[in-house]
Design an enzyme around this catalytic site. Sequence first.
Site, PDB file in Angstrom:
ATOM      1  N   HIS A 578       0.819  -1.213   0.000  1.00 50.23           N
ATOM      2  CA  HIS A 578       0.000   0.000   0.000  1.00 50.23           C
ATOM      3  C   HIS A 578       0.859   1.272   0.000  1.00 50.23           C
ATOM      4  CE1 HIS A 578      -3.814   1.652  -0.248  1.00 50.23           C
ATOM      5  NE2 HIS A 578      -4.355   1.344   0.937  1.00 50.23           N
ATOM      6  N   ASP A 582      -2.418   1.594  -4.722  1.00 52.55           N
ATOM      7  CA  ASP A 582      -3.689   1.904  -4.065  1.00 52.55           C
ATOM      8  C   ASP A 582      -4.768   0.920  -4.524  1.00 52.55           C
ATOM      9  OD1 ASP A 582      -4.422   2.737  -6.628  1.00 52.55           O
ATOM     10  OD2 ASP A 582      -3.971   4.841  -6.202  1.00 52.55           O
TER      11      ASP A 582
END
Length: 608
Positions: A578, A582
């Site tokens: 992350h 995304d």
Amino acid sequence: MNDFILPDIGEGIVECELVKWLIKEGDVIEEDQPVAEVMTDKALVEIPAPHAGTVVKLYCQEGEIARVHAPLFAVDDGSDSDGDKTVHGEREDDHAGDVMTVAAPARSTAQTQSAASQATSSQSDVAASASALSASDEAAATPTAAALERRSRDFILPDIGEGIVECEVVTWHVAEGDTVEEDQTIVDVMTDKALVEITASEPGRIVRFHYAQGENARVHTPLYAYVPDEEAEAESAESTESTESDVTAPEHKQVQPERLSENRQKGDDKSDKKSKQDGRHEESRPRIPATPAVRRLLREHQLDIQAIAGSGRNGRVLKEDVLAYLKQSEAREIDVTPDDSHKVGAAAETDKAAAEACAVASDVASDEERSSRLESKAVPLKGVAAVMAKRMVQASTQIPHFHYGDELDITDLLVLRSRLKVRVEQQGIRLTLMPFIMKAMALAVIEEPILNARLSEDESEILYQGACNIGMAVDSASGLMVPNVKGVERLSILEIAREVGRLTEAARSGRVAQADLKGGTLSISNIGALGGTYAAPIINQPEVAIVALGRTQRLPRFDGEGNVCARDIMTITWAGDHRIIDGGTIARFSNLWKHYLEHPDEMLLSLS
């Protein structure tokens, strides 16, 4: 005296040119002192001395080509000097004793000049001669062992993987004193990535091991000591000459010449006869070529390589030859002729009666076995398992994981695979879903290349990779391994299937090449092969994404017209880093990958 083995001086370099010697024979050198300059195809490299000592012999001349892992020069570290002095001292004392023992009666005979004294002197000479002969045999045996030790060479453990500095000695396949052949498997060692076979560099005799099983061996240090065949034969010849000279010394004193000559002649005849028999035996059993893996398979099944007909080049015995021989042996064992059928029936009745008689005892024993299945013990975490534990902790604590799940309708893909499977198997390749999954993933990477990237160590840059190297997690006997198929975007489905089969077989045997474990950019965990449907995989650092494939299930679904139909559904779960990926990115990537797998005909249109 030890041989200095030329170590690895660069990845993929197998030989180099010896440009200049910085030492000469007879020089005393210090540890880490530069001894030679060699030129590879990339650079000029300076070779340092591994330890202090005296240079005994230079094996290569300036301008010649030196091979990596071959002896470069011989150095005497002085460890055997005391032993040499002791051995030579014993020999000198023994010879001096021989002369004094024989000469003393001779002086007595010269002084007395009597027949009785001559007879007494003759008997003393015989006893002294026998004593000298026995002492000479003992002296010849001891120096031979010591001389073999002096002639031994150390086998230097070579580089067995980039960045690997030590390994665990798992199994010695030979014992001290054994005679080994070139390329014969000597020992199995376990690195932090795979199980590696170490083979003999040349034929010879094992003198001693420097490490016991379970100990850690350092790369570029001696692993075991051995005596090459030519050195052992030379020492044997010297020992024989020394023994003969010790026996003939008393004969010059004319002590029972006929008897000693007769005994020596009988011994020589026996020795000549034995050597001729040994020579005929060696000539009748020529060395049959075979790889170390095949020889290990032969040892496991206690087979003689002479009994197996090799189908390879120059009579080389292949793995397929050994397996075919084993299959034929099993068929012969279970084959029963009609004449023996009544014997088999009688044996079956006897076995049945014995089984009934032991039923009660078996019940009691089974209870004891069940109670002893569990035991308290501590098993050290090492090798591949230790590295996996460390890497999983680092990845799960350093990477913020983002998970994304979906399901794939692979009904049409299974139909396509079933049509192609028969044709592919004719080429000896097993076609699974994995090649299609990898190829679709490589095509999706072209649209979303960040899934094929990695983060720099200082987390200041995103490093996009120029090739899509897709790894697959394999549950091997040594632990979790993730070999990868290189350049999937350039390979055909057939080529990917061939690589998948090769890597799977190598991983399950624990013998994956280091190159197959490096350079991965994306990973697949096929947990569904064991029955799971959902999983939360951990990213294989430094990669940024991994997908877990669930078990394929036949489930009811609605078609375009609203009718219920049976479809083949596979659940998948993505994990992304992350920090640079995304939710939208991984969703778009997964949807494109899913589209290729659910519509394999459109995937074919996108192939370059």
